[in-house]
Scaffold this active site. Structure first.
Site, PDB file in Angstrom:
ATOM      1  N   ARG A  73       0.999  -1.041   0.082  1.00  0.00           N
ATOM      2  CA  ARG A  73      -0.016  -0.219  -0.156  1.00  0.00           C
ATOM      3  C   ARG A  73       0.929   1.202  -0.033  1.00  0.00           C
ATOM      4  NH1 ARG A  73      -4.255  -0.140   4.565  1.00  0.00           N
ATOM      5  NH2 ARG A  73      -4.844   1.902   3.723  1.00  0.00           N
ATOM      6  N   HIS A 125      -6.804   8.478  11.789  1.00  0.00           N
ATOM      7  CA  HIS A 125      -6.580   6.970  11.689  1.00  0.00           C
ATOM      8  C   HIS A 125      -5.157   6.552  11.388  1.00  0.00           C
ATOM      9  CE1 HIS A 125     -11.095   6.395  10.422  1.00  0.00           C
ATOM     10  NE2 HIS A 125     -10.891   6.513  11.887  1.00  0.00           N
ATOM     11  N   CYS A 158      14.434   0.240  21.476  1.00  0.00           N
ATOM     12  CA  CYS A 158      14.200  -1.002  22.437  1.00  0.00           C
ATOM     13  C   CYS A 158      14.455  -2.152  21.508  1.00  0.00           C
ATOM     14  CB  CYS A 158      12.920  -0.920  23.046  1.00  0.00           C
ATOM     15  SG  CYS A 158      11.550  -1.251  21.998  1.00  0.00           S
ATOM     16  N   GLY A 195     -15.642  14.178   0.949  1.00  0.00           N
ATOM     17  CA  GLY A 195     -15.452  12.977   0.366  1.00  0.00           C
ATOM     18  C   GLY A 195     -15.327  11.834   1.706  1.00  0.00           C
ATOM     19  N   SER A 197     -18.006   8.929   3.608  1.00  0.00           N
ATOM     20  CA  SER A 197     -19.530   8.255   3.706  1.00  0.00           C
ATOM     21  C   SER A 197     -19.933   8.548   4.946  1.00  0.00           C
ATOM     22  CB  SER A 197     -19.252   6.937   3.038  1.00  0.00           C
ATOM     23  OG  SER A 197     -18.318   6.210   4.314  1.00  0.00           O
ATOM     24  N   PRO A 222     -19.918  13.485  -4.491  1.00  0.00           N
ATOM     25  CA  PRO A 222     -20.773  13.199  -5.469  1.00  0.00           C
ATOM     26  C   PRO A 222     -21.945  12.223  -5.298  1.00  0.00           C
ATOM     27  CG  PRO A 222     -18.648  12.543  -6.031  1.00  0.00           C
ATOM     28  CD  PRO A 222     -18.641  12.726  -4.525  1.00  0.00           C
TER      29      PRO A 222
HETATM   30  P1  NAD Z   1     -15.343   5.895   2.183  1.00  0.00           P
HETATM   31  O1  NAD Z   1     -14.810   4.742   1.268  1.00  0.00           O
HETATM   32  O2  NAD Z   1     -16.549   5.062   3.164  1.00  0.00           O
HETATM   33  O3  NAD Z   1     -16.225   6.802   1.437  1.00  0.00           O
HETATM   34  C1  NAD Z   1     -15.658   7.645   0.379  1.00  0.00           C
HETATM   35  C2  NAD Z   1     -16.650   8.629  -0.029  1.00  0.00           C
HETATM   36  O4  NAD Z   1     -15.850   9.544  -0.881  1.00  0.00           O
HETATM   37  C3  NAD Z   1     -17.708   8.108  -0.488  1.00  0.00           C
HETATM   38  O5  NAD Z   1     -18.910   8.729   0.099  1.00  0.00           O
HETATM   39  C4  NAD Z   1     -17.794   8.581  -1.876  1.00  0.00           C
HETATM   40  O6  NAD Z   1     -19.174   8.842  -2.389  1.00  0.00           O
HETATM   41  C5  NAD Z   1     -16.929   9.946  -1.997  1.00  0.00           C
HETATM   42  N1  NAD Z   1     -16.138  10.318  -3.205  1.00  0.00           N
HETATM   43  C6  NAD Z   1     -15.844   9.319  -3.997  1.00  0.00           C
HETATM   44  N2  NAD Z   1     -14.966  10.026  -5.140  1.00  0.00           N
HETATM   45  C7  NAD Z   1     -14.889  11.405  -4.479  1.00  0.00           C
HETATM   46  C8  NAD Z   1     -14.673  12.292  -5.050  1.00  0.00           C
HETATM   47  N3  NAD Z   1     -13.947  12.574  -6.274  1.00  0.00           N
HETATM   48  N4  NAD Z   1     -14.741  13.770  -4.556  1.00  0.00           N
HETATM   49  C9  NAD Z   1     -15.547  13.827  -3.496  1.00  0.00           C
HETATM   50  N5  NAD Z   1     -15.941  12.439  -2.826  1.00  0.00           N
HETATM   51  C10 NAD Z   1     -15.745  11.499  -3.266  1.00  0.00           C
HETATM   52  O7  NAD Z   1     -14.268   6.340   3.001  1.00  0.00           O
HETATM   53  P2  NAD Z   1     -14.064   7.093   4.426  1.00  0.00           P
HETATM   54  O8  NAD Z   1     -15.334   7.797   4.740  1.00  0.00           O
HETATM   55  O9  NAD Z   1     -12.793   7.786   4.497  1.00  0.00           O
HETATM   56  O10 NAD Z   1     -14.048   5.866   5.301  1.00  0.00           O
HETATM   57  C11 NAD Z   1     -13.221   4.756   4.933  1.00  0.00           C
HETATM   58  C12 NAD Z   1     -12.429   3.990   5.928  1.00  0.00           C
HETATM   59  O11 NAD Z   1     -11.199   3.572   5.384  1.00  0.00           O
HETATM   60  C13 NAD Z   1     -11.510   5.234   6.761  1.00  0.00           C
HETATM   61  O12 NAD Z   1     -11.635   4.873   8.128  1.00  0.00           O
HETATM   62  C14 NAD Z   1     -10.246   5.479   6.009  1.00  0.00           C
HETATM   63  O13 NAD Z   1      -9.188   5.535   7.110  1.00  0.00           O
HETATM   64  C15 NAD Z   1      -9.772   4.139   5.510  1.00  0.00           C
HETATM   65  N6  NAD Z   1      -9.348   4.405   4.081  1.00  0.00           N
HETATM   66  C16 NAD Z   1      -8.536   5.253   3.744  1.00  0.00           C
HETATM   67  C17 NAD Z   1      -7.871   5.667   2.662  1.00  0.00           C
HETATM   68  C18 NAD Z   1      -6.768   6.949   2.321  1.00  0.00           C
HETATM   69  O14 NAD Z   1      -5.945   6.982   3.132  1.00  0.00           O
HETATM   70  N7  NAD Z   1      -6.860   7.266   1.191  1.00  0.00           N
HETATM   71  C19 NAD Z   1      -8.463   4.852   1.501  1.00  0.00           C
HETATM   72  C20 NAD Z   1      -9.296   3.960   1.609  1.00  0.00           C
HETATM   73  C21 NAD Z   1      -9.777   3.575   2.962  1.00  0.00           C
HETATM   74 ZN    ZN Z   2      10.822   0.597  21.154  1.00  0.00          ZN
END
Ligand code: NAD
Ligand code: ZN
Length: 248
Positions: A73, A125, A158, A195, A197, A222
């Site tokens: 990742r 996170h 450590c 961005g 959910s 969106p």
């Molecule tokens: P989610 O995947 O649940 O939701 C993503 C949201 O982004 C959706 O509502 C979607 O409609 C919206 N979206 C998609 N494309 C978009 C755009 N171009 N512009 C604006 N919005 C857009 O993500 P979340 O709410 O962050 O929760 C998911 C969990 O997974 C979190 O806990 C996070 O830590 C982890 N995660 C992080 C990453 C990262 O660091 N980039 C990636 C995946 C998951």
């Molecule tokens: Zn340590």
């Protein structure tokens, strides 16, 4: 003064008038940087599900498997750059009382903040680019590529095994970071949500707390979310398209 019929104008007015705004972002803000989501295309890894890898139990059972997944990742995300939305948020936070809270672990807000010279985001996170010691709990920046060919990463202090400094399923969030986010929410007069959910708690509760405090909510997504019904303005467009304009 009559309210503009243009939602982008209305969002801009709400955010320009705010004295103590807060922003909450999720995976969607990084979509246009090319960061894959867990479940989107490329979201599967050797047929393991993230729910089976991003847990303390998985790490206890097979730390090498979990580290290999994180190394993979990190390499994908290392090739991604902050997009126009990250950069606009970082510029907005420069010299203003803006609190930026993110659920993302991709480090792109932090990178944009470094480039803009603004305060770092609250990464609720954690970050793919930090490690945490399983022995002494020390946290370190770790941007260099990982060499997992021999031993797994160990603490320079450590000697104990290091782990990625991310919050896994079933783990609590950092108390200090959460407290800072909720303090900012409790005195916020505007909340920009981009961005997410808004179904992962307690992160989504930060936005809810700002609503309780009377903040005007601007949502960029969106798709509708559970927060949409409470939004003063909901912009159904991609983040990189619309965030620079509403923060201009
Ligand atoms: P989610 O995947 O649940 O939701 C993503 C949201 O982004 C959706 O509502 C979607 O409609 C919206 N979206 C998609 N494309 C978009 C755009 N171009 N512009 C604006 N919005 C857009 O993500 P979340 O709410 O962050 O929760 C998911 C969990 O997974 C979190 O806990 C996070 O830590 C982890 N995660 C992080 C990453 C990262 O660091 N980039 C990636 C995946 C998951
Ligand atoms: Zn340590």
């Amino acid at each position: 003064m009559t309210e503009s019929p243009d939602p982008v104008e209305r969002a801009r007015a709400v955010l320009a008038a705010a004295r103590r705004p807060i922003a909450l972002t999720g995976a969607g803000v990084s979509a246009e940087s090319g960061v894959p989501t867990f479940r989107g295309p490329g979201g599967l890894w050797r047929r393991h599900r993230p729910e089976d890898l991003a847990t303390p139990e998985a790490f206890a059972r097979d730390p090498r498997l979990v580290w290999e997944w994180y190394a993979w990742r990190r390499e994908i995300v290392r090739g991604c750059r902050p997009n126009a939305a990250h950069r606009a948020l970082a510029r907005w936070a420069r010299g203003r009382a803006v609190t930026l809270v993110t659920q993302n672990v991709d480090g792109l807000h932090a990178e944009a903040a470094r480039e803009a010279g603004s305060p770092p985001p609250i990464e609720l996170h954690g970050s793919l680019f930090r490690t945490r010691c399983t022995g002494c709990d020390a946290r370190r920046a770790a941007r260099a590529p990982l060499d997992l060919s021999a031993a797994l990463p160990a603490c320079a202090e450590c000697g104990a095994l290091l782990r990625p400094d991310v919050v896994w399923f079933g783990e609590p969030l950092d108390d200090g970071l959460l407290a800072r986010a909720f303090r900012a929410a409790a005195s916020a007069d505007a909340c920009l949500v981009v961005g997410t959910s808004a179904i992962v708690h307690p992160a989504a509760s930060v936005a809810v707390a700002s609503l309780r405090a009377g903040a005007a909510l601007v949502e960029v997504n969106p798709e509708p979310t559970p927060l949409s019904a409470h939004a003063a303005v909901a912009l159904r467009r991609p983040a990189a398209d619309v965030v620079p304009g509403i923060l201009a």
